[in-house]
Design a protein around this motif. Structure first.
Motif, PDB file in Angstrom:
ATOM      1  N   GLY A   1     -18.915  23.922 -45.000  1.00 24.23           N
ATOM      2  CA  GLY A   1     -18.500  24.519 -46.322  1.00 24.23           C
ATOM      3  C   GLY A   1     -17.530  24.970 -46.959  1.00 24.23           C
ATOM      4  N   ILE A   2     -17.213  24.470 -48.405  1.00 23.22           N
ATOM      5  CA  ILE A   2     -16.435  25.286 -48.556  1.00 23.22           C
ATOM      6  C   ILE A   2     -16.548  26.508 -49.176  1.00 23.22           C
ATOM      7  CG2 ILE A   2     -13.974  25.100 -49.506  1.00 23.22           C
ATOM      8  CD1 ILE A   2     -13.614  22.202 -48.943  1.00 23.22           C
ATOM      9  N   LYS A   3     -16.743  27.772 -48.929  1.00 22.83           N
ATOM     10  CA  LYS A   3     -16.623  29.364 -49.644  1.00 22.83           C
ATOM     11  C   LYS A   3     -15.569  29.505 -51.162  1.00 22.83           C
ATOM     12  CE  LYS A   3     -18.160  30.054 -46.551  1.00 22.83           C
ATOM     13  NZ  LYS A   3     -18.832  30.869 -45.253  1.00 22.83           N
ATOM     14  N   ALA A   4     -15.568  30.184 -51.823  1.00 31.94           N
ATOM     15  CA  ALA A   4     -14.867  31.261 -51.960  1.00 31.94           C
ATOM     16  C   ALA A   4     -15.304  32.309 -52.829  1.00 31.94           C
ATOM     17  CB  ALA A   4     -14.344  30.071 -53.362  1.00 31.94           C
TER      18      ALA A   4
ATOM     19  N   GLU B   1     -20.055  21.178 -50.432  1.00 29.38           N
ATOM     20  CA  GLU B   1     -19.441  21.220 -48.554  1.00 29.38           C
ATOM     21  C   GLU B   1     -18.841  20.371 -48.701  1.00 29.38           C
ATOM     22  OE1 GLU B   1     -22.889  20.228 -46.630  1.00 29.38           O
ATOM     23  OE2 GLU B   1     -23.661  21.788 -48.056  1.00 29.38           O
ATOM     24  N   THR B   2     -18.197  20.929 -46.846  1.00 30.71           N
ATOM     25  CA  THR B   2     -16.660  20.617 -46.802  1.00 30.71           C
ATOM     26  C   THR B   2     -16.847  18.630 -46.544  1.00 30.71           C
ATOM     27  OG1 THR B   2     -16.765  22.343 -45.403  1.00 30.71           O
ATOM     28  CG2 THR B   2     -15.088  20.669 -44.699  1.00 30.71           C
ATOM     29  N   PRO B   3     -15.958  17.978 -47.210  1.00 33.07           N
ATOM     30  CA  PRO B   3     -15.969  17.036 -47.554  1.00 33.07           C
ATOM     31  C   PRO B   3     -15.592  16.533 -45.907  1.00 33.07           C
ATOM     32  CG  PRO B   3     -13.612  17.257 -48.139  1.00 33.07           C
ATOM     33  CD  PRO B   3     -14.877  18.358 -47.567  1.00 33.07           C
TER      34      PRO B   3
ATOM     35  N   VAL C   1     -10.240  17.543 -48.716  1.00 34.76           N
ATOM     36  CA  VAL C   1     -10.567  18.748 -48.279  1.00 34.76           C
ATOM     37  C   VAL C   1      -9.817  19.833 -50.045  1.00 34.76           C
ATOM     38  CG1 VAL C   1     -10.113  20.910 -47.625  1.00 34.76           C
ATOM     39  CG2 VAL C   1     -10.675  19.586 -46.256  1.00 34.76           C
ATOM     40  N   ALA C   2      -8.615  19.365 -49.689  1.00 32.17           N
ATOM     41  CA  ALA C   2      -7.509  20.093 -51.413  1.00 32.17           C
ATOM     42  C   ALA C   2      -8.036  19.776 -53.005  1.00 32.17           C
ATOM     43  CB  ALA C   2      -6.324  19.866 -50.903  1.00 32.17           C
ATOM     44  N   PRO C   3      -8.624  18.947 -53.307  1.00 28.29           N
ATOM     45  CA  PRO C   3      -9.606  18.794 -54.059  1.00 28.29           C
ATOM     46  C   PRO C   3     -11.077  19.775 -53.706  1.00 28.29           C
ATOM     47  CG  PRO C   3      -8.206  16.922 -52.944  1.00 28.29           C
ATOM     48  CD  PRO C   3      -8.929  17.729 -52.430  1.00 28.29           C
ATOM     49  N   VAL C   4     -11.154  19.780 -52.906  1.00 31.46           N
ATOM     50  CA  VAL C   4     -12.777  20.885 -53.030  1.00 31.46           C
ATOM     51  C   VAL C   4     -12.272  21.813 -53.166  1.00 31.46           C
ATOM     52  CG1 VAL C   4     -14.738  21.322 -51.779  1.00 31.46           C
ATOM     53  CG2 VAL C   4     -14.039  19.284 -51.707  1.00 31.46           C
ATOM     54  N   VAL C   5     -10.931  22.500 -52.008  1.00 31.45           N
ATOM     55  CA  VAL C   5     -10.699  23.901 -52.902  1.00 31.45           C
ATOM     56  C   VAL C   5     -10.262  23.755 -54.303  1.00 31.45           C
ATOM     57  CG1 VAL C   5      -9.020  25.318 -52.181  1.00 31.45           C
ATOM     58  CG2 VAL C   5     -10.184  23.905 -49.961  1.00 31.45           C
ATOM     59  N   ALA C   6     -10.081  23.182 -54.362  1.00 29.36           N
ATOM     60  CA  ALA C   6      -9.948  22.827 -56.203  1.00 29.36           C
ATOM     61  C   ALA C   6     -10.895  23.284 -56.835  1.00 29.36           C
ATOM     62  CB  ALA C   6      -8.833  22.124 -56.763  1.00 29.36           C
ATOM     63  N   GLU C   7     -12.072  22.484 -56.453  1.00 30.95           N
ATOM     64  CA  GLU C   7     -13.249  22.508 -57.366  1.00 30.95           C
ATOM     65  C   GLU C   7     -13.767  23.895 -56.834  1.00 30.95           C
ATOM     66  OE1 GLU C   7     -17.045  19.691 -58.136  1.00 30.95           O
ATOM     67  OE2 GLU C   7     -15.799  19.052 -56.567  1.00 30.95           O
ATOM     68  N   VAL C   8     -13.806  24.397 -55.819  1.00 30.19           N
ATOM     69  CA  VAL C   8     -14.533  25.166 -55.257  1.00 30.19           C
ATOM     70  C   VAL C   8     -13.900  26.517 -56.764  1.00 30.19           C
ATOM     71  CG1 VAL C   8     -13.386  26.405 -53.874  1.00 30.19           C
ATOM     72  CG2 VAL C   8     -15.829  26.547 -53.829  1.00 30.19           C
TER      73      VAL C   8
ATOM     74  N   THR D   1       1.793  24.724 -48.658  1.00 38.64           N
ATOM     75  CA  THR D   1       2.652  23.723 -49.199  1.00 38.64           C
ATOM     76  C   THR D   1       1.032  23.019 -49.723  1.00 38.64           C
ATOM     77  OG1 THR D   1       4.586  23.985 -48.090  1.00 38.64           O
ATOM     78  CG2 THR D   1       4.119  22.371 -49.840  1.00 38.64           C
ATOM     79  N   LEU D   2       0.545  22.449 -49.113  1.00 35.63           N
ATOM     80  CA  LEU D   2      -0.703  21.398 -50.110  1.00 35.63           C
ATOM     81  C   LEU D   2      -0.781  22.155 -50.436  1.00 35.63           C
ATOM     82  CD1 LEU D   2      -2.847  18.713 -49.831  1.00 35.63           C
ATOM     83  CD2 LEU D   2      -4.017  19.913 -48.133  1.00 35.63           C
ATOM     84  N   PHE D   3      -1.901  23.036 -50.475  1.00 37.53           N
ATOM     85  CA  PHE D   3      -2.712  24.131 -51.292  1.00 37.53           C
ATOM     86  C   PHE D   3      -2.369  24.562 -52.574  1.00 37.53           C
ATOM     87  CE2 PHE D   3      -5.765  24.517 -47.424  1.00 37.53           C
ATOM     88  CZ  PHE D   3      -6.241  23.195 -47.985  1.00 37.53           C
ATOM     89  N   SER D   4      -0.782  25.084 -52.266  1.00 39.14           N
ATOM     90  CA  SER D   4      -0.399  25.338 -53.925  1.00 39.14           C
ATOM     91  C   SER D   4       0.318  24.198 -53.742  1.00 39.14           C
ATOM     92  CB  SER D   4       1.221  26.237 -52.876  1.00 39.14           C
ATOM     93  OG  SER D   4       1.144  27.501 -52.319  1.00 39.14           O
ATOM     94  N   GLU D   5       0.497  23.314 -54.122  1.00 38.59           N
ATOM     95  CA  GLU D   5       0.690  22.206 -54.719  1.00 38.59           C
ATOM     96  C   GLU D   5      -0.563  21.276 -55.405  1.00 38.59           C
ATOM     97  OE1 GLU D   5       2.882  18.924 -53.041  1.00 38.59           O
ATOM     98  OE2 GLU D   5       4.820  21.068 -52.915  1.00 38.59           O
ATOM     99  N   THR D   6      -1.701  21.398 -54.493  1.00 32.28           N
ATOM    100  CA  THR D   6      -2.978  21.145 -55.094  1.00 32.28           C
ATOM    101  C   THR D   6      -3.014  22.656 -56.778  1.00 32.28           C
ATOM    102  OG1 THR D   6      -3.574  20.018 -53.122  1.00 32.28           O
ATOM    103  CG2 THR D   6      -5.505  20.550 -54.905  1.00 32.28           C
TER     104      THR D   6
END
Length: 250
Positions: free
Chosen positions: A14-17, A35-37, A45-52, A94-99
């Motif tokens: 899971g990805i929680k926030a 859910e973690t893809p 993973v990066a788009p799911v973090v953005a979604e959450v 960098t990945l998460f900052s840019e996403t």
């Protein structure tokens, strides 16, 4: 209005926030989980973090901390636990900052949980050397000296009696081998005795889901170091990540 940060906890399932009240060390809104893809690749993973995070109405300059199940060295993932091996060598910061279009701090998951316990939980106000361990699938560790984090200690992988310690002493080993609490406590005794001989900590804090049943095994340990259960439990990763992201750089 309370100063807030955003915390994200990426796990294998899971990805929680949640937004975090940085003064109280508590969520300031309901936690969101997706859910973690699978497979849990960087691109997935990066788009799911953005979604959450999308559902939280917070200013763009709100500090964002993200926990990750890996050694994180200056933003780069050097290992991968319960996520895809393609993370190894990825610049996660960098990945998460840019996403996200935000400045973020990526940190090892055990380090984040430990930081929350030092700031707001079982180790608050304790000076000297503090070791926070999480007992679960493996053994996570976070080491602090006078409240300052020594990152990426990975003390669950110490070799003890010819074995990787977490293979014998993690909560998953208790379940896998159907150990009684007293049988498991003997393995924990061997592990924690070894760790305290190496580090001479002033306090050991035990987290992970099994810490909810701490009365069944902690009293069976005979250590010179005080050992106590974690207080923040499953909230610790999110709170610690947000707090670390907001901490002044020293």
């Amino acid at each position: 209005m309370a100063v807030r940060g955003l915390g994200v906890d990426i796990g294998g399932s899971g990805i929680k926030a949640a937004p975090v009240d940085l003064a109280a060390g508590a969520f300031s809104a309901e936690r969101v989980r997706l859910e973690t893809p699978q497979p849990a690749t960087p691109a997935a993973v990066a788009p799911v973090v953005a979604e959450v995070l999308a559902g939280f109405d917070v200013p763009d300059d709100t500090p964002v901390g993200i926990t990750f199940p890996a050694v994180i060295q200056h933003g780069i993932a050097r290992s991968a636990a319960n996520v895809d091996d393609s993370w190894i060598g990825t610049d996660a910061g960098t990945l998460f900052s840019e996403t996200l279009g935000r400045k973020v701090l990526v940190v090892n998951d055990a380090d984040a949980a430990g930081f929350a316990e030092v700031q707001f939980g079982a180790a608050k106000g304790v000076r000297g050397v503090v070791l926070v361990t999480t007992l679960g699938t493996g053994i996570g560790s976070a080491l602090f000296v006078d409240g300052k984090l020594v990152p990426n200690t990975e003390l669950g992988h110490l070799e003890i009696d010819g074995h990787d310690a977490e293979k014998k002493a993690a909560d998953s080993a208790r379940e896998r081998h159907d150990l009684s609490w007293s049988q498991w406590a003997k393995r924990l005794q061997r592990y924690y005795s070894h760790v305290e001989d190496l580090l001479w900590p002033d306090l050991i804090v035990v987290g992970g889901g099994v810490s909810k049943k701490h009365e069944k095994f902690l009293p069976l340990l005979d250590l010179r170091t005080p050992i106590v259960p974690a207080q923040l439990r499953n909230d610790a990763g999110i709170i610690g990540a947000a707090s670390l992201a907001s901490a002044p750089v020293s």
